[in-house]
Design an enzyme around this catalytic site. Structure first.
Site, PDB file in Angstrom:
ATOM      1  N   ASP A  17      66.582 -50.295   0.282  1.00  0.00           N
ATOM      2  CA  ASP A  17      66.483 -50.985  -1.001  1.00  0.00           C
ATOM      3  C   ASP A  17      67.641 -50.519  -1.875  1.00  0.00           C
ATOM      4  OD1 ASP A  17      64.305 -52.371  -0.154  1.00  0.00           O
ATOM      5  OD2 ASP A  17      62.857 -51.408  -1.470  1.00  0.00           O
ATOM      6  N   TYR A  20      68.727 -53.749  -6.078  1.00  0.00           N
ATOM      7  CA  TYR A  20      67.605 -54.508  -6.633  1.00  0.00           C
ATOM      8  C   TYR A  20      68.136 -55.663  -7.459  1.00  0.00           C
ATOM      9  CZ  TYR A  20      63.494 -51.807  -5.384  1.00  0.00           C
ATOM     10  OH  TYR A  20      62.456 -51.248  -4.692  1.00  0.00           O
ATOM     11  N   ASN A  55      63.756 -53.782   2.662  1.00  0.00           N
ATOM     12  CA  ASN A  55      63.312 -55.172   2.558  1.00  0.00           C
ATOM     13  C   ASN A  55      63.993 -55.909   1.417  1.00  0.00           C
ATOM     14  OD1 ASN A  55      61.407 -53.154   1.306  1.00  0.00           O
ATOM     15  ND2 ASN A  55      60.614 -54.996   0.318  1.00  0.00           N
ATOM     16  N   HIS A 147      63.734 -47.288   6.484  1.00  0.00           N
ATOM     17  CA  HIS A 147      63.282 -47.601   5.130  1.00  0.00           C
ATOM     18  C   HIS A 147      61.773 -47.415   4.962  1.00  0.00           C
ATOM     19  CE1 HIS A 147      62.940 -49.375   1.209  1.00  0.00           C
ATOM     20  NE2 HIS A 147      62.151 -50.337   1.654  1.00  0.00           N
ATOM     21  N   HIS A 157      51.865 -49.131  -0.820  1.00  0.00           N
ATOM     22  CA  HIS A 157      51.914 -49.601   0.563  1.00  0.00           C
ATOM     23  C   HIS A 157      51.010 -48.826   1.527  1.00  0.00           C
ATOM     24  CE1 HIS A 157      55.227 -52.167  -0.590  1.00  0.00           C
ATOM     25  NE2 HIS A 157      55.875 -51.117  -1.080  1.00  0.00           N
ATOM     26  N   HIS A 183      60.916 -46.840   0.439  1.00  0.00           N
ATOM     27  CA  HIS A 183      59.926 -47.913   0.272  1.00  0.00           C
ATOM     28  C   HIS A 183      58.891 -47.587  -0.797  1.00  0.00           C
ATOM     29  CE1 HIS A 183      58.415 -51.765   1.377  1.00  0.00           C
ATOM     30  NE2 HIS A 183      57.305 -51.335   1.959  1.00  0.00           N
ATOM     31  N   HIS A 185      57.716 -45.652  -4.033  1.00  0.00           N
ATOM     32  CA  HIS A 185      58.497 -45.123  -5.151  1.00  0.00           C
ATOM     33  C   HIS A 185      57.930 -43.769  -5.576  1.00  0.00           C
ATOM     34  CE1 HIS A 185      60.328 -49.264  -6.440  1.00  0.00           C
ATOM     35  NE2 HIS A 185      60.267 -49.111  -5.126  1.00  0.00           N
TER      36      HIS A 185
END
Length: 232
Positions: A17, A20, A55, A147, A157, A183, A185
């Site tokens: 990531d 952003y 992603n 990731h 997640h 992934h 945070h």
């Protein structure tokens, strides 16, 4: 940058990531300057950077991040997945293996509108490659980076069932020392009681989220931050 002036890190790993919200469009995308080149300007950070694709990078043009390696002296992403060996002192070394975990995630493969670059067959090909690299590895340290976490106590997640089923058996088979991911945070250290692999999550560089604890959790923090790692 100020921290690394004292710490003296030899390279930087980005766990995905990287841009952003939606990746970059091309190697000329303005975000290369606004989110990378003009941010990490400290002299101590003019070293190799090893990023992996997340992603959010796939929401843009992931090939553009690979192509940028040809323009930058420090951005090292020659392919979606690759391996690097770095020396530790005179006699020791570490094999770093950088993966693209996005093709493993079933929800992405079912969302062709958002993740039109992904192909399910890529995960099979990557596992064959990973097995071949690890089976031939003679380095004292073996570290894998992707990731998506395998195990996670994050609020967003949690555990990634596809990686538990397909990636973890390979990591355990070859006694990989650690798997680093992003992934979520937050900051985490996870380890199964009957497993050998240490799982680290370093994803709190921006917009930290609440985190918790599960049966595999050794450490978790919702504070913003990064990880500094020393190998001996």
């Amino acid at each position: 940058g100020r921290y690394n002036e004292e710490f003296g890190g030899k390279f930087v790993i980005s766990t995905g990531d990287n841009f952003y919200c939606c990746g970059v469009a091309s190697p000329e995308d303005p975000q290369w300057m606004s989110s990378y080149e003009n941010v990490y300007t400290n002299h101590s950070l003019q070293i190799d950077w090893y990023p992996v694709l997340g992603n959010h990078d796939y929401l843009g043009n992931p090939q553009a991040e690979i192509d940028y390696s040809k323009r930058s002296r420090r951005w090292v992403m020659p392919a979606r997945y690759h391996t690097v060996v770095r020396k530790i002192g005179k006699a020791q070394s570490v094999r770093l293996i950088f993966l693209d975990t996005d093709p493993f995630i079933e929800s992405y493969l079912k969302n062709a509108d958002a993740y039109d670059h992904l192909q399910a067959a890529w995960a099979d090909q990557e596992l064959v490659w990973l097995d071949s690299v690890l089976s031939a590895s003679t380095e004292q340290w073996k570290i894998v980076v992707g990731h998506h976490p395998v195990y996670s106590s994050g609020s967003e997640h949690g555990d990634q069932k596809e990686l538990i089923a397909r990636l973890e058996p390979v990591l355990e088979k070859y006694q990989v020392d650690a798997y680093f991911s992003g992934h979520e945070h937050d900051l985490q250290h996870q380890k199964r009681k009957d497993g050998t692999v240490n799982y680290f999550v370093s994803g709190s560089a921006g917009a930290p989220r609440p985190t918790g604890r599960t049966a595999t959790t050794l450490f978790s923090s919702a504070d913003p931050g990064f990880m500094a790692v020393t190998l001996t």
